[in-house]
Each structure stands twice: as structure tokens, then as C-alpha cells.
Design an enzyme around this catalytic site. Structure first.
Site, PDB file in Angstrom:
ATOM      1  N   CYS A 116      -2.099  -0.553   7.588  1.00  0.00           N
ATOM      2  CA  CYS A 116      -1.301   0.664   7.494  1.00  0.00           C
ATOM      3  C   CYS A 116      -1.384   1.498   8.770  1.00  0.00           C
ATOM      4  O   CYS A 116      -0.381   2.054   9.213  1.00  0.00           O
ATOM      5  CB  CYS A 116      -1.736   1.477   6.281  1.00  0.00           C
ATOM      6  SG  CYS A 116      -1.362   0.632   4.717  1.00  0.00           S
TER       7      CYS A 116
ATOM      8  N   HIS B 149       0.864  -1.185   0.000  1.00  0.00           N
ATOM      9  CA  HIS B 149       0.000   0.000   0.000  1.00  0.00           C
ATOM     10  C   HIS B 149       0.898   1.232   0.000  1.00  0.00           C
ATOM     11  O   HIS B 149       2.059   1.172   0.426  1.00  0.00           O
ATOM     12  CB  HIS B 149      -0.899   0.011   1.228  1.00  0.00           C
ATOM     13  CG  HIS B 149      -1.954  -1.044   1.219  1.00  0.00           C
ATOM     14  ND1 HIS B 149      -3.010  -1.035   2.095  1.00  0.00           N
ATOM     15  CD2 HIS B 149      -2.124  -2.134   0.436  1.00  0.00           C
ATOM     16  CE1 HIS B 149      -3.785  -2.077   1.862  1.00  0.00           C
ATOM     17  NE2 HIS B 149      -3.267  -2.771   0.860  1.00  0.00           N
TER      18      HIS B 149
ATOM     19  N   CYS C 210      -5.857   1.811   5.973  1.00  0.00           N
ATOM     20  CA  CYS C 210      -6.535   0.584   6.406  1.00  0.00           C
ATOM     21  C   CYS C 210      -5.936   0.135   7.748  1.00  0.00           C
ATOM     22  O   CYS C 210      -5.010   0.761   8.269  1.00  0.00           O
ATOM     23  CB  CYS C 210      -6.347  -0.509   5.353  1.00  0.00           C
ATOM     24  SG  CYS C 210      -4.640  -1.121   5.227  1.00  0.00           S
TER      25      CYS C 210
ATOM     26  N   GLU D  12       1.118   3.764   1.909  1.00  0.00           N
ATOM     27  CA  GLU D  12       1.686   4.105   3.215  1.00  0.00           C
ATOM     28  C   GLU D  12       2.883   3.221   3.550  1.00  0.00           C
ATOM     29  O   GLU D  12       3.905   3.701   4.048  1.00  0.00           O
ATOM     30  CB  GLU D  12       0.634   3.951   4.324  1.00  0.00           C
ATOM     31  CG  GLU D  12      -0.580   4.823   4.145  1.00  0.00           C
ATOM     32  CD  GLU D  12      -1.725   4.134   3.414  1.00  0.00           C
ATOM     33  OE1 GLU D  12      -2.891   4.425   3.737  1.00  0.00           O
ATOM     34  OE2 GLU D  12      -1.472   3.315   2.503  1.00  0.00           O
TER      35      GLU D  12
END
Length: 144
Positions: A79, A46, A76, A48
């Protein structure tokens, strides 16, 4: 946030969900990334996580004390947990993720009183600019 938006656009051009993130320390970008789980064959890639990894490598520390993370969409659970583990000082995000957001929408992981570190959270920065690429991306996927 504008740099994160540029990274989100790069991810979109590569066929990824358009989310971008940057880690900032003392006013300087020390790490950045965009979603790339498809390209990397990595479900943890992701924006992040990519940005946190780049920042940690750049400052040669697994602790990102004093760093702020700017991301176009609410993190999410994975993260958000990584932000706490990395000791990110402040999270700034553009738009909520109603389905999977774990900072405000579904949970409050980043600043939970249950954890040993709390991340300061600022939301809604450039929200309209952050949500537009996501809406466009998913509308195209649905054939609208």
C-alpha cells in the site's frame, strides 16, 4: 479520519480486519474503502488499495495529485508503494502497524529519498479510536 473509522467498522461487521481508508481532494471524499481481501478473494484488497481505485475511477485519472489519504492503520509495503505510485500528496494514519507497517514501523517507503515522489506523512490522528477496533478484533480471534 472519522469516515475511515466508519468504513473500518463496516469491514469488521463483514468479518474483515477493521481498517478503513478515504481519499480526499479539496476537502471532498473522492474514494473510500475498507479491507476486503476475504470477501473479494483478493490479497491486494486492502482498504488503501480499494480507496485508491475508487478515487482514480471517480476523478478519472491514475494520478491522484493533490489528494490526501486517511487510513486508520499504517500502510503495508504494498500500500505504501501504491501511495507513491499514485502521487498521493499526504498520508494521515491513526495507529502504527508494528508487524507490517512500511511507512514508519518497518520501512519508510512513502517518503523515501530513494523514490521520485515523497508523500507527506502525519501519524497518530485519532490513534486510540483507530487501535481499539483492531485490538477488539484480534482479541476475539484469539478467544480472549
Amino acid at each position: 479520519m472519522r469516515v475511515a473509522l466508519e468504513l473500518a467498522a463496516k469491514g469488521e461487521r463483514e468479518g474483515e480486519v477493521p481498517v478503513g481508508a478515504v481519499v480526499v481532494l479539496n476537502g471532498a471524499v473522492v474514494g473510500g474503502g475498507h479491507n476486503r481481501p476475504i470477501a473479494a478473494n483478493d490479497p491486494t484488497a486492502h482498504a488503501e488499495i480499494v480507496a485508491l481505485r475508487a478515487a482514480a475511477a471517480g476523478i478519472t485519472s491514475h494520478r491522484l495529485d493533490g489528494c490526501d489519504l486517511y487510513v486508520t492503520m499504517e500502510p503495508c509495503a504494498m500500500c505504501a508503494g501504491a501511495l507513491v505510485t499514485a502521487r498521493i500528496r499526504r498520508l494521515v494514519f491513526g495507529t502504527r502497524d508494528i508487524r507490517f507497517g512500511a511507512v514508519r514501523s518497518k520501512f519508510r517507503i512513502a517518503d523515501s529519498d530513494l523514490l521520485n515522489h515523497r508523500v507527506e506523512v502525519v501519524e497518530g490522528v485519532l490513534a486510540a479510536e483507530c487501535v481499539a477496533p483492531l485490538q477488539r478484533f484480534f482479541a476475539a480471534r484469539r478467544g480472549e
